[in-house]
Write a protein that holds these residues in place. Structure first.
Motif, mmCIF file in Angstrom:
data_model
loop_
_atom_site.group_PDB
_atom_site.id
_atom_site.type_symbol
_atom_site.label_atom_id
_atom_site.label_comp_id
_atom_site.label_asym_id
_atom_site.label_seq_id
_atom_site.Cartn_x
_atom_site.Cartn_y
_atom_site.Cartn_z
ATOM 1 N N ALA A 1 37.173 27.384 53.903
ATOM 2 C CA ALA A 1 36.894 28.448 54.853
ATOM 3 C C ALA A 1 35.901 29.416 54.235
ATOM 4 C CB ALA A 1 38.185 29.172 55.207
ATOM 5 N N HIS A 2 35.053 29.925 55.076
ATOM 6 C CA HIS A 2 34.097 30.932 54.629
ATOM 7 C C HIS A 2 34.756 32.297 54.690
ATOM 8 C CE1 HIS A 2 30.529 28.395 54.491
ATOM 9 N NE2 HIS A 2 31.057 27.760 55.515
ATOM 10 N N PHE A 3 34.384 33.163 53.765
ATOM 11 C CA PHE A 3 34.894 34.524 53.785
ATOM 12 C C PHE A 3 33.848 35.443 53.193
ATOM 13 C CE2 PHE A 3 36.374 32.475 49.924
ATOM 14 C CZ PHE A 3 36.017 33.366 48.934
ATOM 15 N N VAL A 4 33.935 36.683 53.574
ATOM 16 C CA VAL A 4 33.013 37.693 53.073
ATOM 17 C C VAL A 4 33.634 38.302 51.819
ATOM 18 C CG1 VAL A 4 31.847 39.865 53.606
ATOM 19 C CG2 VAL A 4 32.204 38.158 55.397
ATOM 20 N N ASP A 5 32.820 38.466 50.799
ATOM 21 C CA ASP A 5 33.297 39.056 49.552
ATOM 22 C C ASP A 5 32.344 40.170 49.146
ATOM 23 O OD1 ASP A 5 34.987 39.394 47.413
ATOM 24 O OD2 ASP A 5 34.742 37.389 46.607
ATOM 25 N N ASP A 6 32.789 41.027 48.239
ATOM 26 C CA ASP A 6 31.929 42.114 47.780
ATOM 27 C C ASP A 6 31.171 41.691 46.522
ATOM 28 O OD1 ASP A 6 33.811 42.211 45.753
ATOM 29 O OD2 ASP A 6 34.771 44.031 46.484
ATOM 30 N N GLU A 7 30.367 42.599 45.985
ATOM 31 C CA GLU A 7 29.542 42.272 44.815
ATOM 32 C C GLU A 7 30.355 42.061 43.553
ATOM 33 O OE1 GLU A 7 30.034 46.646 45.080
ATOM 34 O OE2 GLU A 7 29.231 45.204 46.505
ATOM 35 N N ARG A 8 31.623 42.465 43.559
ATOM 36 C CA ARG A 8 32.496 42.269 42.393
ATOM 37 C C ARG A 8 33.348 41.013 42.521
ATOM 38 N NH1 ARG A 8 35.883 47.191 41.860
ATOM 39 N NH2 ARG A 8 36.558 46.156 39.976
ATOM 40 N N PHE A 9 33.204 40.270 43.611
ATOM 41 C CA PHE A 9 33.936 39.026 43.866
ATOM 42 C C PHE A 9 35.447 39.220 43.808
ATOM 43 C CE2 PHE A 9 29.812 37.547 42.150
ATOM 44 C CZ PHE A 9 29.365 36.848 43.258
ATOM 45 N N THR A 10 35.939 40.294 44.416
ATOM 46 C CA THR A 10 37.372 40.585 44.360
ATOM 47 C C THR A 10 38.209 39.557 45.121
ATOM 48 O OG1 THR A 10 37.144 42.114 46.225
ATOM 49 C CG2 THR A 10 37.066 43.060 44.015
ATOM 50 N N THR A 11 37.699 39.036 46.213
ATOM 51 C CA THR A 11 38.445 38.014 46.961
ATOM 52 C C THR A 11 38.519 36.724 46.166
ATOM 53 O OG1 THR A 11 37.737 39.002 49.045
ATOM 54 C CG2 THR A 11 38.600 36.764 49.146
ATOM 55 N N VAL A 12 37.419 36.334 45.546
ATOM 56 C CA VAL A 12 37.420 35.132 44.704
ATOM 57 C C VAL A 12 38.410 35.306 43.558
ATOM 58 C CG1 VAL A 12 36.050 33.736 43.114
ATOM 59 C CG2 VAL A 12 35.070 34.431 45.288
ATOM 60 N N GLU A 13 38.398 36.463 42.925
ATOM 61 C CA GLU A 13 39.309 36.717 41.806
ATOM 62 C C GLU A 13 40.764 36.643 42.254
ATOM 63 O OE1 GLU A 13 40.076 39.940 38.206
ATOM 64 O OE2 GLU A 13 38.486 40.304 39.655
ATOM 65 N N ALA A 14 41.066 37.237 43.402
ATOM 66 C CA ALA A 14 42.434 37.194 43.915
ATOM 67 C C ALA A 14 42.861 35.760 44.232
ATOM 68 C CB ALA A 14 42.552 38.072 45.166
ATOM 69 N N LEU A 15 41.973 34.980 44.821
ATOM 70 C CA LEU A 15 42.305 33.585 45.125
ATOM 71 C C LEU A 15 42.503 32.752 43.855
ATOM 72 C CD1 LEU A 15 39.991 32.839 48.171
ATOM 73 C CD2 LEU A 15 42.486 32.862 48.139
ATOM 74 N N LEU A 16 41.639 32.961 42.865
ATOM 75 C CA LEU A 16 41.790 32.239 41.600
ATOM 76 C C LEU A 16 43.151 32.514 40.969
ATOM 77 C CD1 LEU A 16 38.275 32.816 39.989
ATOM 78 C CD2 LEU A 16 39.181 30.651 40.857
ATOM 79 N N MET A 17 43.552 33.777 40.990
ATOM 80 C CA MET A 17 44.828 34.150 40.380
ATOM 81 C C MET A 17 46.011 33.604 41.171
ATOM 82 S SD MET A 17 44.098 35.648 37.634
ATOM 83 C CE MET A 17 45.765 36.102 37.219
ATOM 84 N N GLN A 18 45.977 33.746 42.473
ATOM 85 C CA GLN A 18 47.122 33.378 43.289
ATOM 86 C C GLN A 18 47.266 31.875 43.469
ATOM 87 O OE1 GLN A 18 46.548 35.919 46.658
ATOM 88 N NE2 GLN A 18 46.892 37.725 45.422
ATOM 89 N N LEU A 19 46.164 31.149 43.384
ATOM 90 C CA LEU A 19 46.251 29.692 43.483
ATOM 91 C C LEU A 19 46.493 29.049 42.119
ATOM 92 C CD1 LEU A 19 43.377 29.028 46.036
ATOM 93 C CD2 LEU A 19 45.852 28.982 46.456
ATOM 94 N N GLY A 20 46.378 29.828 41.063
ATOM 95 C CA GLY A 20 46.619 29.303 39.725
ATOM 96 C C GLY A 20 45.550 28.320 39.271
ATOM 97 N N CYS A 21 44.315 28.576 39.631
ATOM 98 C CA CYS A 21 43.211 27.678 39.270
ATOM 99 C C CYS A 21 43.054 27.611 37.754
ATOM 100 C CB CYS A 21 41.912 28.168 39.894
ATOM 101 S SG CYS A 21 41.936 28.134 41.679
ATOM 102 N N LYS A 22 42.825 26.418 37.261
ATOM 103 C CA LYS A 22 42.648 26.211 35.826
ATOM 104 C C LYS A 22 41.205 25.927 35.448
ATOM 105 C CE LYS A 22 47.017 26.525 35.126
ATOM 106 N NZ LYS A 22 47.496 27.838 34.816
ATOM 107 N N GLU A 23 40.452 25.346 36.378
ATOM 108 C CA GLU A 23 39.078 24.961 36.076
ATOM 109 C C GLU A 23 38.221 25.085 37.317
ATOM 110 O OE1 GLU A 23 36.707 21.307 33.848
ATOM 111 O OE2 GLU A 23 38.772 21.015 34.468
ATOM 112 N N CYS A 24 36.951 25.435 37.112
ATOM 113 C CA CYS A 24 35.996 25.549 38.194
ATOM 114 C C CYS A 24 34.732 24.788 37.783
ATOM 115 C CB CYS A 24 35.666 27.017 38.452
ATOM 116 S SG CYS A 24 34.578 27.227 39.849
ATOM 117 N N ILE A 25 34.164 24.101 38.743
ATOM 118 C CA ILE A 25 32.954 23.322 38.487
ATOM 119 C C ILE A 25 31.774 24.085 39.065
ATOM 120 C CG2 ILE A 25 31.792 21.137 38.931
ATOM 121 C CD1 ILE A 25 34.635 19.976 39.396
ATOM 122 N N VAL A 26 30.770 24.328 38.237
ATOM 123 C CA VAL A 26 29.572 25.040 38.672
ATOM 124 C C VAL A 26 28.339 24.243 38.286
ATOM 125 C CG1 VAL A 26 30.621 27.334 38.563
ATOM 126 C CG2 VAL A 26 29.446 26.426 36.575
#
Length: 139
Positions: free
Chosen positions: A1-26
């Motif tokens: 899903a697409h979502f709007v985030d701010d310049e500090r990526f607070t939504t991404v940070e919250a999702l990473l923490m709450q989903l328990g992500c261990k690795e990200c591919i960039v």
């Protein structure tokens, strides 16, 4: 899903923490200021950031690959994510990086689900550590 985030990526940070992500591919290569800031977010959350070549993000056969991996064809037909370039290229990179298609016993055993951003409480890495909400590396 697409979502709007701010310049500090607070939504991404919250999702990473709450989903328990261990690795990200960039995508590897030269980083823009936004990408460097996003890397800082990954580091704060304790998420390993793995760089892969640009070729991994080619989404040519994603729908075909997912038809082999998903449990049912109905699920594949109901998912319109494969038509969105960003999500399909990210999925292509995940499939190639994990090499999940090589293990035939895994075919037909996966599901795909949306994450509804609005359903989560927004805790960043600092708040989660301060409140002892999630396990830390030392636990």
């Amino acid at each position: 899903a697409h979502f709007v985030d701010d310049e500090r990526f607070t939504t991404v940070e919250a999702l990473l923490m709450q989903l328990g992500c261990k690795e990200c591919i960039v995508q590897g290569g030269e980083k823009s200021p936004e990408e460097r800031h996003l890397s800082d977010v990954f580091q704060r959350c304790g998420v390993l950031c793995s760089e892969v070549p640009k070729q991994h993000f080619v989404s040519k056969n994603v729908a075909q690959d997912m038809s082999r991996l998903l449990r049912s064809d109905e699920e594949l037909q109901s998912v319109d994510k494969f038509e969105e370039e960003t999500s399909s290229s990210a999925l292509a990179a995940i499939l190639q990086y994990t090499d999940v298609l090589a293990n035939v016993s895994d075919h037909g055993s996966f599901t795909l689900a949306d994450i509804e951003v609005g359903r989560f409480m927004r805790l960043d890495a600092a708040a989660a550590r301060a409140l002892h909400v999630l396990r830390s590396k030392g636990d």
